[in-house]
Design a protein around this motif. Structure first.
Motif, PDB file in Angstrom:
ATOM      1  N   ILE A  82       0.842  -1.206   0.000  1.00 42.58           N
ATOM      2  CA  ILE A  82       0.000   0.000   0.000  1.00 42.58           C
ATOM      3  C   ILE A  82       0.872   1.248   0.000  1.00 42.58           C
ATOM      4  O   ILE A  82       0.627   2.197  -0.749  1.00 42.58           O
ATOM      5  CB  ILE A  82      -0.988  -0.019   1.187  1.00 42.58           C
ATOM      6  N   ALA A  83       1.914   1.252   0.830  1.00 43.38           N
ATOM      7  CA  ALA A  83       2.820   2.402   0.876  1.00 43.38           C
ATOM      8  C   ALA A  83       3.539   2.591  -0.458  1.00 43.38           C
ATOM      9  O   ALA A  83       3.724   3.721  -0.916  1.00 43.38           O
ATOM     10  CB  ALA A  83       3.828   2.222   2.013  1.00 43.38           C
ATOM     11  N   ALA A  84       3.937   1.490  -1.094  1.00 47.76           N
ATOM     12  CA  ALA A  84       4.596   1.583  -2.397  1.00 47.76           C
ATOM     13  C   ALA A  84       3.642   2.132  -3.447  1.00 47.76           C
ATOM     14  O   ALA A  84       4.043   2.926  -4.311  1.00 47.76           O
ATOM     15  CB  ALA A  84       5.132   0.212  -2.822  1.00 47.76           C
ATOM     16  N   ALA A  85       2.383   1.735  -3.375  1.00 42.87           N
ATOM     17  CA  ALA A  85       1.393   2.253  -4.325  1.00 42.87           C
ATOM     18  C   ALA A  85       1.213   3.755  -4.144  1.00 42.87           C
ATOM     19  O   ALA A  85       1.125   4.501  -5.129  1.00 42.87           O
ATOM     20  CB  ALA A  85       0.059   1.530  -4.141  1.00 42.87           C
ATOM     21  N   ILE A  86       1.174   4.202  -2.894  1.00 46.17           N
ATOM     22  CA  ILE A  86       1.065   5.641  -2.629  1.00 46.17           C
ATOM     23  C   ILE A  86       2.308   6.361  -3.146  1.00 46.17           C
ATOM     24  O   ILE A  86       2.221   7.416  -3.767  1.00 46.17           O
ATOM     25  CB  ILE A  86       0.846   5.905  -1.127  1.00 46.17           C
ATOM     26  N   GLY A  87       3.480   5.770  -2.920  1.00 42.85           N
ATOM     27  CA  GLY A  87       4.727   6.350  -3.415  1.00 42.85           C
ATOM     28  C   GLY A  87       4.788   6.380  -4.928  1.00 42.85           C
ATOM     29  O   GLY A  87       5.272   7.355  -5.526  1.00 42.85           O
ATOM     30  N   PHE A  88       4.290   5.337  -5.566  1.00 40.31           N
ATOM     31  CA  PHE A  88       4.273   5.293  -7.025  1.00 40.31           C
ATOM     32  C   PHE A  88       3.361   6.379  -7.581  1.00 40.31           C
ATOM     33  O   PHE A  88       3.706   7.060  -8.550  1.00 40.31           O
ATOM     34  CB  PHE A  88       3.827   3.908  -7.505  1.00 40.31           C
ATOM     35  N   ASP A  89       2.221   6.563  -6.945  1.00 43.90           N
ATOM     36  CA  ASP A  89       1.314   7.638  -7.355  1.00 43.90           C
ATOM     37  C   ASP A  89       2.007   8.993  -7.216  1.00 43.90           C
ATOM     38  O   ASP A  89       1.888   9.849  -8.085  1.00 43.90           O
ATOM     39  CB  ASP A  89       0.034   7.602  -6.514  1.00 43.90           C
ATOM     40  N   SER A  90       2.749   9.157  -6.132  1.00 44.12           N
ATOM     41  CA  SER A  90       3.480  10.406  -5.917  1.00 44.12           C
ATOM     42  C   SER A  90       4.532  10.617  -7.007  1.00 44.12           C
ATOM     43  O   SER A  90       4.731  11.743  -7.481  1.00 44.12           O
ATOM     44  CB  SER A  90       4.135  10.398  -4.544  1.00 44.12           C
ATOM     45  N   MET A  91       5.202   9.531  -7.409  1.00 43.02           N
ATOM     46  CA  MET A  91       6.202   9.645  -8.478  1.00 43.02           C
ATOM     47  C   MET A  91       5.571  10.128  -9.776  1.00 43.02           C
ATOM     48  O   MET A  91       6.176  10.890 -10.522  1.00 43.02           O
ATOM     49  CB  MET A  91       6.873   8.293  -8.732  1.00 43.02           C
ATOM     50  N   LEU A  92       4.376   9.666 -10.047  1.00 36.90           N
ATOM     51  CA  LEU A  92       3.703  10.027 -11.297  1.00 36.90           C
ATOM     52  C   LEU A  92       3.114  11.431 -11.272  1.00 36.90           C
ATOM     53  O   LEU A  92       3.008  12.074 -12.307  1.00 36.90           O
ATOM     54  CB  LEU A  92       2.594   9.016 -11.606  1.00 36.90           C
ATOM     55  N   THR A  93       2.722  11.898 -10.092  1.00 43.92           N
ATOM     56  CA  THR A  93       2.002  13.172 -10.010  1.00 43.92           C
ATOM     57  C   THR A  93       2.829  14.340  -9.510  1.00 43.92           C
ATOM     58  O   THR A  93       2.548  15.483  -9.846  1.00 43.92           O
ATOM     59  CB  THR A  93       0.753  13.030  -9.121  1.00 43.92           C
ATOM     60  N   SER A  94       3.829  14.086  -8.682  1.00 45.09           N
ATOM     61  CA  SER A  94       4.624  15.174  -8.108  1.00 45.09           C
ATOM     62  C   SER A  94       5.997  15.203  -8.768  1.00 45.09           C
ATOM     63  O   SER A  94       6.812  14.312  -8.548  1.00 45.09           O
ATOM     64  CB  SER A  94       4.776  14.980  -6.593  1.00 45.09           C
ATOM     65  N   HIS A  95       6.243  16.249  -9.534  1.00 44.27           N
ATOM     66  CA  HIS A  95       7.508  16.333 -10.257  1.00 44.27           C
ATOM     67  C   HIS A  95       8.534  17.211  -9.559  1.00 44.27           C
ATOM     68  O   HIS A  95       9.642  17.380 -10.058  1.00 44.27           O
ATOM     69  CB  HIS A  95       7.254  16.810 -11.688  1.00 44.27           C
ATOM     70  N   GLU A  96       8.187  17.768  -8.410  1.00 44.95           N
ATOM     71  CA  GLU A  96       9.137  18.586  -7.650  1.00 44.95           C
ATOM     72  C   GLU A  96      10.063  17.734  -6.792  1.00 44.95           C
ATOM     73  O   GLU A  96      11.190  18.117  -6.523  1.00 44.95           O
ATOM     74  CB  GLU A  96       8.389  19.567  -6.753  1.00 44.95           C
ATOM     75  N   VAL A  97       9.573  16.591  -6.339  1.00 45.98           N
ATOM     76  CA  VAL A  97      10.355  15.728  -5.454  1.00 45.98           C
ATOM     77  C   VAL A  97      11.478  15.081  -6.263  1.00 45.98           C
ATOM     78  O   VAL A  97      11.230  14.565  -7.357  1.00 45.98           O
ATOM     79  CB  VAL A  97       9.448  14.634  -4.827  1.00 45.98           C
ATOM     80  N   PRO A  98      12.710  15.094  -5.736  1.00 51.02           N
ATOM     81  CA  PRO A  98      13.831  14.495  -6.471  1.00 51.02           C
ATOM     82  C   PRO A  98      13.599  13.012  -6.757  1.00 51.02           C
ATOM     83  O   PRO A  98      13.085  12.276  -5.910  1.00 51.02           O
ATOM     84  CB  PRO A  98      15.024  14.677  -5.526  1.00 51.02           C
ATOM     85  N   LEU A  99      13.999  12.593  -7.935  1.00 51.06           N
ATOM     86  CA  LEU A  99      13.786  11.214  -8.359  1.00 51.06           C
ATOM     87  C   LEU A  99      14.510  10.215  -7.456  1.00 51.06           C
ATOM     88  O   LEU A  99      13.986   9.142  -7.154  1.00 51.06           O
ATOM     89  CB  LEU A  99      14.220  11.045  -9.819  1.00 51.06           C
ATOM     90  N   TRP A 100      15.723  10.555  -6.990  1.00 52.92           N
ATOM     91  CA  TRP A 100      16.470   9.631  -6.140  1.00 52.92           C
ATOM     92  C   TRP A 100      15.690   9.332  -4.858  1.00 52.92           C
ATOM     93  O   TRP A 100      15.691   8.192  -4.378  1.00 52.92           O
ATOM     94  CB  TRP A 100      17.866  10.172  -5.789  1.00 52.92           C
ATOM     95  N   TYR A 101      15.034  10.345  -4.318  1.00 51.42           N
ATOM     96  CA  TYR A 101      14.258  10.194  -3.095  1.00 51.42           C
ATOM     97  C   TYR A 101      13.064   9.268  -3.331  1.00 51.42           C
ATOM     98  O   TYR A 101      12.804   8.349  -2.556  1.00 51.42           O
ATOM     99  CB  TYR A 101      13.794  11.576  -2.622  1.00 51.42           C
ATOM    100  N   GLU A 102      12.352   9.516  -4.416  1.00 53.52           N
ATOM    101  CA  GLU A 102      11.179   8.708  -4.752  1.00 53.52           C
ATOM    102  C   GLU A 102      11.571   7.261  -5.023  1.00 53.52           C
ATOM    103  O   GLU A 102      10.932   6.334  -4.519  1.00 53.52           O
ATOM    104  CB  GLU A 102      10.469   9.289  -5.979  1.00 53.52           C
ATOM    105  N   LEU A 103      12.621   7.051  -5.823  1.00 55.60           N
ATOM    106  CA  LEU A 103      13.044   5.693  -6.169  1.00 55.60           C
ATOM    107  C   LEU A 103      13.557   4.923  -4.964  1.00 55.60           C
ATOM    108  O   LEU A 103      13.232   3.749  -4.786  1.00 55.60           O
ATOM    109  CB  LEU A 103      14.109   5.730  -7.267  1.00 55.60           C
ATOM    110  N   LEU A 104      14.367   5.570  -4.144  1.00 59.60           N
ATOM    111  CA  LEU A 104      14.902   4.908  -2.961  1.00 59.60           C
ATOM    112  C   LEU A 104      13.768   4.490  -2.024  1.00 59.60           C
ATOM    113  O   LEU A 104      13.732   3.349  -1.545  1.00 59.60           O
ATOM    114  CB  LEU A 104      15.888   5.821  -2.229  1.00 59.60           C
TER     115      LEU A 104
END
Length: 139
Positions: free
Chosen positions: A94-116
């Protein structure tokens, strides 16, 4: 009847509590850390790019968020008292799904942070489940 009960793995209340702990804990901690950060710095609270540019702050937020995921997995497993690792894994998914949604919708957050965060969140929730299982087995 007993045979059917042993097949059930999913524990709704355990997962609900685990997800609640993960999300509410992360939200409250992030709000407190963010408030302290903005109070200690003379930056505009509406300027989130300043937060995303601060690598040290992002590491703190990542570690704190992962702690809550770990605790959510642990609680889900403890409450379930069956299929501990399975129920803890649901917290991570569930947390990964929320994080994946954030990766797709929020482009301000650094990619390294989202991927890690995306890569380690399920193993961290599983760790909580394993700890609960180990504690159960040692009793």
């Amino acid at each position: 009847m007993e045979e059917q009960k042993s097949v059930r793995r999913f524990h709704f209340l355990g997962v609900l509590l685990g997800v609640s702990i993960d999300n509410l804990g992360t939200f409250v901690s992030t709000a407190m850390i963010g408030s302290a950060y903005f109070a200690g710095n003379s930056i505009d609270p509406n300027d989130l790019s300043a937060v995303y540019a601060n690598t040290g702050l992002l590491w703190i937020l990542l570690i704190v968020g992962l702690f809550w995921t770990f605790l959510g997995g642990f609680v889900a497993a403890k409450v379930a008292r069956r299929a501990e690792v399975f129920n803890a894994s649901i917290i991570g998914v569930i947390a990964a799904a929320i994080g994946f949604d954030s990766m797709l919708t929020s482009h301000e957050v650094p990619l390294w942070y989202e991927l890690l965060g995306f890569i380690v969140i399920i193993p961290v929730s599983l760790l909580g489940g394993y700890l609960a299982l180990r504690r159960k087995q040692t009793r």
